[in-house]
Design a protein around this motif. Structure first.
Motif, PDB file in Angstrom:
ATOM      1  N   MET A  43      26.265  85.691  -2.171  1.00  0.00           N
ATOM      2  CA  MET A  43      26.507  86.984  -1.531  1.00  0.00           C
ATOM      3  C   MET A  43      25.633  87.175  -0.297  1.00  0.00           C
ATOM      4  N   LEU A  44      24.447  86.560  -0.312  1.00  0.00           N
ATOM      5  CA  LEU A  44      23.479  86.782   0.768  1.00  0.00           C
ATOM      6  C   LEU A  44      23.523  85.720   1.863  1.00  0.00           C
ATOM      7  N   LYS A  45      24.315  84.682   1.682  1.00  0.00           N
ATOM      8  CA  LYS A  45      24.217  83.522   2.569  1.00  0.00           C
ATOM      9  C   LYS A  45      24.578  83.837   4.018  1.00  0.00           C
ATOM     10  N   ASP A  46      25.415  84.835   4.261  1.00  0.00           N
ATOM     11  CA  ASP A  46      25.814  85.155   5.632  1.00  0.00           C
ATOM     12  C   ASP A  46      25.051  86.346   6.215  1.00  0.00           C
ATOM     13  N   ILE A  47      24.045  86.836   5.495  1.00  0.00           N
ATOM     14  CA  ILE A  47      23.267  87.983   5.963  1.00  0.00           C
ATOM     15  C   ILE A  47      22.125  87.486   6.852  1.00  0.00           C
ATOM     16  N   ASN A  48      22.116  87.910   8.099  1.00  0.00           N
ATOM     17  CA  ASN A  48      21.118  87.444   9.061  1.00  0.00           C
ATOM     18  C   ASN A  48      19.890  88.363   9.073  1.00  0.00           C
ATOM     19  N   LEU A  49      19.276  88.495   7.905  1.00  0.00           N
ATOM     20  CA  LEU A  49      18.030  89.271   7.759  1.00  0.00           C
ATOM     21  C   LEU A  49      17.107  88.431   6.885  1.00  0.00           C
ATOM     22  N   PRO A  50      16.516  87.368   7.444  1.00  0.00           N
ATOM     23  CA  PRO A  50      15.794  86.380   6.623  1.00  0.00           C
ATOM     24  C   PRO A  50      14.667  86.960   5.780  1.00  0.00           C
ATOM     25  N   GLN A  51      13.914  87.919   6.308  1.00  0.00           N
ATOM     26  CA  GLN A  51      12.809  88.481   5.524  1.00  0.00           C
ATOM     27  C   GLN A  51      13.324  89.266   4.322  1.00  0.00           C
ATOM     28  N   ASP A  52      14.378  90.015   4.531  1.00  0.00           N
ATOM     29  CA  ASP A  52      14.940  90.805   3.433  1.00  0.00           C
ATOM     30  C   ASP A  52      15.605  89.910   2.395  1.00  0.00           C
ATOM     31  N   VAL A  53      16.327  88.907   2.851  1.00  0.00           N
ATOM     32  CA  VAL A  53      16.970  87.972   1.928  1.00  0.00           C
ATOM     33  C   VAL A  53      15.921  87.262   1.085  1.00  0.00           C
ATOM     34  N   GLU A  54      14.833  86.848   1.727  1.00  0.00           N
ATOM     35  CA  GLU A  54      13.761  86.164   0.999  1.00  0.00           C
ATOM     36  C   GLU A  54      13.121  87.099  -0.021  1.00  0.00           C
ATOM     37  N   ALA A  55      12.910  88.358   0.352  1.00  0.00           N
ATOM     38  CA  ALA A  55      12.308  89.336  -0.570  1.00  0.00           C
ATOM     39  C   ALA A  55      13.183  89.531  -1.805  1.00  0.00           C
ATOM     40  N   ILE A  56      14.499  89.563  -1.615  1.00  0.00           N
ATOM     41  CA  ILE A  56      15.413  89.734  -2.750  1.00  0.00           C
ATOM     42  C   ILE A  56      15.408  88.493  -3.638  1.00  0.00           C
ATOM     43  N   HIS A  57      15.441  87.315  -3.027  1.00  0.00           N
ATOM     44  CA  HIS A  57      15.379  86.081  -3.834  1.00  0.00           C
ATOM     45  C   HIS A  57      14.076  86.017  -4.625  1.00  0.00           C
ATOM     46  N   ARG A  58      12.986  86.404  -4.001  1.00  0.00           N
ATOM     47  CA  ARG A  58      11.692  86.377  -4.686  1.00  0.00           C
ATOM     48  C   ARG A  58      11.691  87.327  -5.884  1.00  0.00           C
ATOM     49  N   TYR A  59      12.277  88.499  -5.710  1.00  0.00           N
ATOM     50  CA  TYR A  59      12.353  89.468  -6.807  1.00  0.00           C
ATOM     51  C   TYR A  59      13.196  88.911  -7.962  1.00  0.00           C
ATOM     52  N   LEU A  60      14.337  88.323  -7.635  1.00  0.00           N
ATOM     53  CA  LEU A  60      15.208  87.774  -8.679  1.00  0.00           C
ATOM     54  C   LEU A  60      14.590  86.551  -9.349  1.00  0.00           C
ATOM     55  N   ASP A  61      13.800  85.778  -8.613  1.00  0.00           N
ATOM     56  CA  ASP A  61      13.193  84.566  -9.172  1.00  0.00           C
ATOM     57  C   ASP A  61      11.993  84.856 -10.064  1.00  0.00           C
ATOM     58  N   PHE A  62      11.221  85.901  -9.721  1.00  0.00           N
ATOM     59  CA  PHE A  62       9.930  86.082 -10.394  1.00  0.00           C
ATOM     60  C   PHE A  62       9.717  87.435 -11.077  1.00  0.00           C
ATOM     61  N   GLU A  63      10.558  88.438 -10.792  1.00  0.00           N
ATOM     62  CA  GLU A  63      10.288  89.771 -11.346  1.00  0.00           C
ATOM     63  C   GLU A  63      11.405  90.309 -12.237  1.00  0.00           C
TER      64      GLU A  63
END
Length: 365
Positions: A43-63
């Motif tokens: 869902m996020l692969k085409d979103i050009n907001l790298p910092q926000d995309v990374e923050a969401i992945h980090r939340y899903l991976d660790f929290e």
């Protein structure tokens, strides 16, 4: 626990930078954590907001624990804004980028699953439950004096009562009455403390009816259903049955709501239907309750300076750059309504609502 206060906080956040909103269905019956993480990446692969995309992945991976039905995530890295909201109930997968969090889905979940008070009652006392967003938040109990039945007699000796219940003396009837009044008083304090929006009463038909007969009118109006249930039932059993009865009651309430909306609008009596007329009422701050079909969205325009919403901008305004094209003008209508103190009622797809344009509003004036 996500509350009305949290929704209002999201509504008030407007940023000069893009806000990324992600709703992810994480129902365990549909797949494990890795499956849901993979779907989020897609869902996020085409979103050009790298910092926000990374923050969401980090939340899903660790929290995020992946133990509930869904999650809502909002990120605006440039403003240092991030919210991850676990949800016990399933949620529709969706992604949105705008200048504010997308709250339409959350508003719908609060409308459907928010603030259930359940009272499981018998002649001696009650068990009280507060369920919110599909989760047991708190439970309490009250126990009055024990009811001592007698063997003699075929009917109540309570004066003025025709017939009666076998085995009950006047003293027994009076004790039941005192217990029931104490239970109602305790229950109303419980409801008030938790600001319940709907009440369900469980127990035998006789006990439910007696409890209702003592309930003040202000609380009686919030009763949406009743159901039989043993006093020894687990909270999971109570929750499951309460949600079944509550969902059925919600369907009937929505049918009446849609009928009233269409009727009042046809008579010009403080209601409108259809997207453009509803947007005009939103722009004027006249909306008391915005009613929309679940999943309804429409491309529209927002005026840069005034936040004025429309689907019919002037050609001159477009040429002058006064309007911003928005992917979902209904989302902005929800935001505007909540910011102005109105309510939002999201209804499931209904034929009558669809014919009315999937959107309407009851007006303040």
């Amino acid at each position: 626990m996500f509350t009305e206060h949290d929704l209002r906080e999201l509504v008030e956040f407007v940023a000069p930078a893009p806000v990324l909103s992600l709703y992810l269905n994480t129902d365990p019956s549909e797949g494990n954590a890795d499956f849901h993480r993979l779907r989020a990446r897609s869902m996020l692969k085409d979103i050009n907001l790298p910092q926000d995309v990374e923050a969401i992945h980090r939340y899903l991976d660790f929290e995020y624990p992946f133990t509930g039905g869904g999650v809502a995530i909002f990120s605006c890295a440039q403003e240092g804004f991030f919210r991850g909201i676990p949800l016990a109930v399933p949620v529709r997968n969706a992604i949105h980028v705008g200048d504010r969090p997308s709250v339409k889905i959350l508003a719908g979940l609060l409308d459907s699953y928010g603030g259930y008070g359940v009272v499981l009652v018998d002649k001696q006392g009650a068990r009280l439950f507060y369920f919110h967003m599909g989760t047991l938040v708190e439970q309490e109990g009250i126990m009055g004096e024990a009811i001592k039945q007698v063997k003699r007699g075929g009917a109540s000796s309570f004066p003025g009562r025709r017939g009666g219940v076998a085995g009950r003396t006047r003293a027994v009837e009076e004790q039941i009455e005192r217990n029931m009044k104490d239970t109602v008083e305790y229950a109303t304090r419980f409801f008030e403390h938790h600001k319940v929006r709907r009440i369900l009463i469980a127990g035998t038909d006789e006990n439910v009816q007696q409890f209702r007969s003592h309930l003040p009118k202000s609380w009686l109006s919030l009763v949406v259903g009743t159901f039989p249930m043993s006093m020894t039932a687990s909270h999971a059993e109570v929750l499951q049955r309460a949600m079944q009865v509550g969902n059925e009651a919600e369907k009937h309430r929505e049918e009446r709501l849609i009928e009233d909306l269409i009727t009042f609008a046809a008579k010009g009596a403080s209601a409108v239907v259809g997207l453009e007329d509803t947007l005009q009422a939103v722009n004027q701050g006249r909306v008391q309750t915005l009613v929309i079909s679940e999943g309804f969205r429409k491309v529209g325009y927002r005026e840069r300076e005034t936040d004025f919403l429309t689907t019919q901008p002037s050609e001159e305004g477009i040429n002058e750059g006064r309007y911003i094209k928005v992917y979902d003008v209904v989302e902005l209508a929800v935001n505007h309504t909540l910011r102005s103190g109105g309510d939002v009622d999201v209804v499931m797809q209904a034929e009558k609502m669809e014919k009315a344009g999937n959107i309407g509003a009851f007006l303040r004036f």
